[in-house]
Design an enzyme around this catalytic site. Structure first.
Site, PDB file in Angstrom:
ATOM      1  N   ARG A 156       0.605  -1.197  -0.259  1.00  0.00           N
ATOM      2  CA  ARG A 156       0.169   0.014   0.017  1.00  0.00           C
ATOM      3  C   ARG A 156       0.895   0.956  -0.138  1.00  0.00           C
ATOM      4  O   ARG A 156       0.142   2.468  -0.260  1.00  0.00           O
ATOM      5  CB  ARG A 156      -1.036   0.121   1.093  1.00  0.00           C
ATOM      6  CG  ARG A 156      -1.712  -0.897   0.953  1.00  0.00           C
ATOM      7  CD  ARG A 156      -2.736  -0.960   2.515  1.00  0.00           C
ATOM      8  NE  ARG A 156      -1.830  -2.029   3.707  1.00  0.00           N
ATOM      9  CZ  ARG A 156      -1.940  -2.479   4.830  1.00  0.00           C
ATOM     10  NH1 ARG A 156      -4.090  -1.939   5.382  1.00  0.00           N
ATOM     11  NH2 ARG A 156      -1.628  -2.674   5.550  1.00  0.00           N
ATOM     12  N   LYS A 171       3.802 -17.347   8.975  1.00  0.00           N
ATOM     13  CA  LYS A 171       3.007 -17.880   9.764  1.00  0.00           C
ATOM     14  C   LYS A 171       2.339 -16.609  10.900  1.00  0.00           C
ATOM     15  O   LYS A 171       3.670 -15.700  10.422  1.00  0.00           O
ATOM     16  CB  LYS A 171       3.826 -18.750  11.618  1.00  0.00           C
ATOM     17  CG  LYS A 171       4.416 -18.132  12.094  1.00  0.00           C
ATOM     18  CD  LYS A 171       6.316 -18.858  12.945  1.00  0.00           C
ATOM     19  CE  LYS A 171       6.169 -17.733  13.961  1.00  0.00           C
ATOM     20  NZ  LYS A 171       5.607 -16.829  15.088  1.00  0.00           N
ATOM     21  N   ASP A 199       8.545 -21.885   7.628  1.00  0.00           N
ATOM     22  CA  ASP A 199       8.834 -21.465   9.402  1.00  0.00           C
ATOM     23  C   ASP A 199      10.556 -21.962   9.339  1.00  0.00           C
ATOM     24  O   ASP A 199      10.835 -22.740   9.140  1.00  0.00           O
ATOM     25  CB  ASP A 199       8.267 -22.710  10.370  1.00  0.00           C
ATOM     26  CG  ASP A 199       8.792 -23.355  11.538  1.00  0.00           C
ATOM     27  OD1 ASP A 199       9.373 -22.103  11.988  1.00  0.00           O
ATOM     28  OD2 ASP A 199       8.240 -23.673  12.856  1.00  0.00           O
ATOM     29  N   HIS A 200      10.287 -20.569  10.215  1.00  0.00           N
ATOM     30  CA  HIS A 200      12.249 -20.357   9.494  1.00  0.00           C
ATOM     31  C   HIS A 200      13.350 -21.314  10.315  1.00  0.00           C
ATOM     32  O   HIS A 200      14.074 -20.823  10.567  1.00  0.00           O
ATOM     33  CB  HIS A 200      12.468 -17.946   9.348  1.00  0.00           C
ATOM     34  CG  HIS A 200      12.203 -18.289  11.404  1.00  0.00           C
ATOM     35  ND1 HIS A 200      10.932 -17.958  11.801  1.00  0.00           N
ATOM     36  CD2 HIS A 200      12.922 -18.221  12.241  1.00  0.00           C
ATOM     37  CE1 HIS A 200      11.426 -17.836  13.476  1.00  0.00           C
ATOM     38  NE2 HIS A 200      13.039 -18.206  12.981  1.00  0.00           N
ATOM     39  N   LYS A 211      17.754 -23.053   9.933  1.00  0.00           N
ATOM     40  CA  LYS A 211      18.503 -22.860  10.921  1.00  0.00           C
ATOM     41  C   LYS A 211      19.235 -23.993  10.447  1.00  0.00           C
ATOM     42  O   LYS A 211      19.186 -24.714  10.187  1.00  0.00           O
ATOM     43  CB  LYS A 211      18.157 -22.584  12.082  1.00  0.00           C
ATOM     44  CG  LYS A 211      17.351 -21.793  13.053  1.00  0.00           C
ATOM     45  CD  LYS A 211      16.771 -21.460  14.054  1.00  0.00           C
ATOM     46  CE  LYS A 211      16.798 -19.921  14.400  1.00  0.00           C
ATOM     47  NZ  LYS A 211      17.656 -18.709  14.495  1.00  0.00           N
ATOM     48  N   GLU A 230      13.728 -15.974  25.202  1.00  0.00           N
ATOM     49  CA  GLU A 230      14.365 -14.869  24.994  1.00  0.00           C
ATOM     50  C   GLU A 230      13.794 -14.280  26.020  1.00  0.00           C
ATOM     51  O   GLU A 230      13.492 -13.863  26.926  1.00  0.00           O
ATOM     52  CB  GLU A 230      12.803 -14.533  24.102  1.00  0.00           C
ATOM     53  CG  GLU A 230      12.645 -15.555  23.006  1.00  0.00           C
ATOM     54  CD  GLU A 230      11.648 -15.099  22.002  1.00  0.00           C
ATOM     55  OE1 GLU A 230      11.978 -13.494  21.255  1.00  0.00           O
ATOM     56  OE2 GLU A 230      10.222 -15.018  21.982  1.00  0.00           O
ATOM     57  N   ASP A 288       2.336 -18.307  19.686  1.00  0.00           N
ATOM     58  CA  ASP A 288       3.722 -18.035  18.299  1.00  0.00           C
ATOM     59  C   ASP A 288       4.717 -18.853  18.659  1.00  0.00           C
ATOM     60  O   ASP A 288       5.621 -18.666  17.854  1.00  0.00           O
ATOM     61  CB  ASP A 288       4.170 -16.968  19.512  1.00  0.00           C
ATOM     62  CG  ASP A 288       5.139 -15.166  18.714  1.00  0.00           C
ATOM     63  OD1 ASP A 288       4.739 -15.247  17.638  1.00  0.00           O
ATOM     64  OD2 ASP A 288       5.755 -14.797  19.614  1.00  0.00           O
ATOM     65  N   HIS A 291       7.792 -23.672  15.928  1.00  0.00           N
ATOM     66  CA  HIS A 291       8.732 -23.891  16.215  1.00  0.00           C
ATOM     67  C   HIS A 291       8.758 -25.092  17.056  1.00  0.00           C
ATOM     68  O   HIS A 291       9.478 -26.106  16.401  1.00  0.00           O
ATOM     69  CB  HIS A 291       9.781 -22.548  16.870  1.00  0.00           C
ATOM     70  CG  HIS A 291       8.922 -21.485  15.963  1.00  0.00           C
ATOM     71  ND1 HIS A 291       8.696 -21.756  15.086  1.00  0.00           N
ATOM     72  CD2 HIS A 291       9.338 -19.972  16.840  1.00  0.00           C
ATOM     73  CE1 HIS A 291       8.666 -20.264  14.378  1.00  0.00           C
ATOM     74  NE2 HIS A 291       9.778 -19.453  15.742  1.00  0.00           N
ATOM     75  N   LYS A 305       9.284 -14.765  27.326  1.00  0.00           N
ATOM     76  CA  LYS A 305       9.856 -13.957  27.473  1.00  0.00           C
ATOM     77  C   LYS A 305      10.489 -13.574  27.609  1.00  0.00           C
ATOM     78  O   LYS A 305       9.920 -13.578  29.347  1.00  0.00           O
ATOM     79  CB  LYS A 305       8.988 -12.779  26.618  1.00  0.00           C
ATOM     80  CG  LYS A 305       8.875 -13.239  24.898  1.00  0.00           C
ATOM     81  CD  LYS A 305       8.174 -12.318  24.454  1.00  0.00           C
ATOM     82  CE  LYS A 305       7.396 -12.723  23.586  1.00  0.00           C
ATOM     83  NZ  LYS A 305       9.208 -11.769  22.221  1.00  0.00           N
TER      84      LYS A 305
END
Length: 510
Positions: A61, A169, A198-199, A203, A237, A256, A261, A361
């Protein structure tokens, strides 16, 4: 950069280099495109993995034209690429960049896109290969897919061409929404065309799980309930919600991280050897694992899962606010920033071996690892020594921040007295291989370009993972009482320690 002096290496590059194609990125002005996608494409070009003819069409946009779009991509590469900007390579890259400024629900914009792709095919004599990337909020996935189908862009204009679509995702919010989204996409695209990314699967250490297990004869015979005591998977994290409060409060740690993952890590660790190393053979075995996880009743959810929110505390020496004091988080939120759970896999290989998962987290440090603890050796032989109590062997697969593998075992301390000390044997990617490891998105984009879906998630895999997670969500929805808290900068709430302590274990400190 790959050397052309080595014919074997050059042959490998050729076998993995895709045909000329055009990549269309919906949401091209967004954060994902600028931090990950554009740098990944540029690095693939620097390393000679891409064909000479590559076009990138941005669709968003933002009111850019082609020149503004190229400047934005250049800035992105300067800031986020793992390799420095090379002017000659970028000029080649930029020559194929185009931009369409439009809303995702504007039918006319898709006609404009089709006309642009047709023109590029004719001018450059391209085979009509299209790779669509949906780097947008999930609510736009079915809208974009429907419009692409309406203008015929779900099939290639050439019999030899291909069309694929990459979906980010989160893929649904629960089992029902995931099933609905799959059905909406399947109205336009075949399952073979859909690449759910899924990154984590890009890895190196995650990919190395299969190599480590199935290419080394000393480990696979031990990979079962006879020798393994339990498995711990940690995704920790130190960061908080970092300005993503509105999104995160609608997701939470379970949606999440766990649904995608962590379920991927569980399935790779627990799967049976595939008959061949091909996409569907690998994914068939992963789905079997997910379907073998013991279902949780409402009572089981209460007993074998823990959720919590971080309170204020110190992280890396700085005071940070609690979850409920973060911007855009409602003061009465019950969304979890931490969760831990115990899983059992009811099959022959893993019967009775508990899998413990935790993620959160504002924990003590950033670390992702899989710790596989083997059963203790018989102690009677060592009862009369200076070290009567032996620590069990531990195999640790470190996924981030330092990718590698460590094996803990006992060794005799030099001297006339038999004393046993635990030592570590470490392998680190950064020190063992001279080549710079590619970013996860580089590997995954290249796989999608050549049509290799091994590292992408299949429909039944998504739905099997959501089936377990939805049961937990429903159990939490019925639960009463306050949500436990943990001080920021620690390893989580005491309830999580109690969860694993009931089986006689304790969480490993990464």
């Amino acid at each position: 950069m790959h050397s052309t002096a080595n014919p074997l290496r050059e042959g490998l590059v050729e076998s993995r280099r895709p045909q000329p194609f055009t990549m269309i990125i919906f949401g091209a002005a967004g954060d994902l495109a600028h931090r990950k996608l554009f740098p990944a494409l540029y690095n693939l070009m620097v390393d000679h993995w891409l064909p000479h003819q590559v076009n990138v069409v941005g669709f968003s946009r933002q009111p850019f034209d082609d020149d503004n779009f190229r400047k934005e991509i250049k800035h992105s590469i300067e800031q986020f690429s793992r390799q420095p900007l090379n002017a000659d390579v970028f000029d080649q890259f930029a020559s194929g960049m185009h931009y369409i400024s439009a809303n995702f629900n504007d039918p006319q914009a898709y006609i404009e896109l089709r006309n642009l792709l047709t023109r590029l095919n004719e001018e450059q004599h391209l085979p009509g290969n299209y790779l669509f990337y949906l780097a947008t909020p999930p609510s736009f996935y079915p809208i974009i897919a429907e419009h692409l189908g309406a203008v015929g862009l779900n099939v290639s204009p050439s019999e030899q061409g291909w069309v694929r679509i990459i979906v980010e995702k989160p893929f649904g919010r629960d089992l029902a929404s995931a099933i609905e989204l799959n059905a909406q996409l399947h109205k336009v695209f075949d399952e073979t065309q859909i690449f759910r990314i899924d990154h984590y699967l890009g890895k190196e250490t995650v990919q190395n799980i299969l190599v480590f297990r199935f290419a080394n004869g000393i480990f696979e015979p031990l990979w079962n309930r006879q020798y393994i005591d339990h498995v711990q998977i940690t995704v920790a994290e130190s960061l908080g919600v970092e300005g993503r409060g509105t999104y995160y409060d609608t997701a939470g740690a379970l949606r999440d991280i766990v649904q995608n993952h962590m379920m991927q890590l569980v399935s790779l660790i627990a799967m049976e050897p595939p008959v061949v190393f091909e996409a569907d053979a690998v994914r068939d075995e992963k789905v079997k694992v997910l379907k073998a996880i013991r279902p949780l009743s409402t009572r089981d959810v209460t007993q074998f899962t823990v959720r919590a929110q971080y309170d204020e505390g110190y992280v890396e020496g700085s005071m940070v606010p609690g979850y409920l004091d973060e911007p855009d988080i409602p003061s009465d939120s019950r969304t979890e920033s931490y969760m831990a759970m115990r899983l059992l896999i009811d099959n022959w290989r893993w019967a009775g071996v508990p899998f413990y998962l935790r993620t959160g987290k504002r924990l003590a440090k950033r670390a992702t690892e899989i710790a596989i603890q083997f059963k203790k050796a018989p102690h009677r032989f060592f009862n009369q020594t200076a070290t009567p109590d032996l620590e069990p062997n531990l195999l640790t697969l470190k996924i981030q921040p330092d990718e590698g593998i460590a094996l803990r075992f006992g060794a005799k301390v030099p001297g006339p007295v038999v004393r046993i000390r635990t030592v570590n044997m470490d392998f680190l990617y950064g020190t063992s291989f001279a080549d710079q490891a590619p970013e996860a998105y580089e590997r995954l984009l290249l796989d999608a370009m050549i049509g290799d879906s091994t590292l992408f998630t299949r429909k039944d895999e998504v739905e099997a993972a959501w089936s377990l997670v939805t049961t937990i969500l429903n159990g939490w929805e019925r639960a009463k009482g306050p949500i436990p808290t943990y001080e920021a900068g620690t390893w989580g709430p005491p309830e999580a320690d109690e969860l694993i302590a009931r089986d006689g274990f304790r969480w490993r400190r990464p």
